[in-house]
Design an enzyme around this catalytic site. Structure first.
Site, mmCIF file in Angstrom:
data_model
loop_
_atom_site.group_PDB
_atom_site.id
_atom_site.type_symbol
_atom_site.label_atom_id
_atom_site.label_comp_id
_atom_site.label_asym_id
_atom_site.label_seq_id
_atom_site.Cartn_x
_atom_site.Cartn_y
_atom_site.Cartn_z
ATOM 1 N N VAL A 192 39.808 39.313 158.102
ATOM 2 C CA VAL A 192 40.242 38.647 157.056
ATOM 3 C C VAL A 192 41.157 37.298 157.264
ATOM 4 C CG1 VAL A 192 41.684 39.029 154.831
ATOM 5 C CG2 VAL A 192 40.060 40.784 155.551
ATOM 6 N N CYS A 193 42.166 37.487 158.247
ATOM 7 C CA CYS A 193 43.158 36.252 158.595
ATOM 8 C C CYS A 193 42.286 35.031 158.866
ATOM 9 C CB CYS A 193 43.819 36.743 160.145
ATOM 10 S SG CYS A 193 44.880 38.246 159.840
ATOM 11 N N PRO A 194 41.310 34.726 159.386
ATOM 12 C CA PRO A 194 40.726 33.505 159.484
ATOM 13 C C PRO A 194 40.414 32.739 158.079
ATOM 14 C CG PRO A 194 39.401 34.984 160.663
ATOM 15 C CD PRO A 194 40.602 35.778 160.235
ATOM 16 N N LEU A 199 43.569 31.859 156.484
ATOM 17 C CA LEU A 199 44.088 30.525 157.040
ATOM 18 C C LEU A 199 43.224 29.296 156.748
ATOM 19 C CD1 LEU A 199 45.289 32.573 160.332
ATOM 20 C CD2 LEU A 199 46.785 31.447 158.583
#
Length: 188
Positions: free
Chosen positions: A47-49, A52
């Site tokens: 999920v992070c990318p 970001l």
């Protein structure tokens, strides 16, 4: 006391930012402008990318609002550089990534997961005086929305610049605000 309205605590962290050498960022560097601390669990994840990248698409707009953005995880600045160099999504990002392998920032902002060594998914908006004005925290599987973050920052900046006025729900820049008073009690 809650974290909203509190001063950020002292910190120093080594940052990676595309096109620059590694550099030190401290709590004193944050003073004098708005700042977003965008905590995420770890580099090279799922999920992070997406979050970001979404934030990166709003970076130029945030810069025009005099807002600096810091991506923060408990990874090192070396890991941030490696992720930037190997991921198409992360490779496009212009904002700084702070290495927090000593967990100073995650502890200061109270987002360090007990026993995991990872930060929760959380966003903090800090005003030019170093005071935390906004907080958003979600569970592991729920990504954030940068459009909503920008809206909230604009509202916080408006309230700071216009004492005595507040922004109602779903307020957008240019819309009517409220001036709290006894005359409004029970009429909204």
């Amino acid at each position: 006391m809650g974290i909203i309205g509190s001063q950020i605590k002292p910190f120093n962290a080594t940052a990676f930012q595309a096109g620059k050498d590694f550099f030190l960022v401290t709590d004193e560097d944050v003073r004098g402008k708005w700042a977003v601390f965008f905590f995420y669990p770890a580099d090279f994840t799922f999920v992070c990318p997406t979050e970001l990248e979404d934030l990166g698409e709003h970076y130029d707009m945030l810069q025009k609002l005099d807002v600096e953005v810091y991506g923060v995880s408990t990874d090192t600045h070396f890991s941030h550089k490696a992720w930037h160099d190997t991921s198409d999504k992360i490779g496009k990002l212009k904002f700084a990534f702070l290495g927090d392998q000593n967990h100073t920032l995650a502890t200061n902002f109270d987002v360090l997961r007990d026993g995991a060594g990872l930060a929760d998914r959380a966003t903090f908006v800090v005003d030019p005086d170093g005071v935390i004005q906004l907080v958003e925290q979600t569970c592991e599987g729920v990504g954030r929305n940068a459009n909503e973050l920008v809206r909230k920052i604009r509202a916080a900046q408006y309230v700071r610049a216009n004492p005595g006025q507040v922004c109602p729900a779903a307020w957008e820049e240019g819309e009517a605000t409220l001036a709290p008073s006894l005359d409004l009690v029970g009429k909204i």
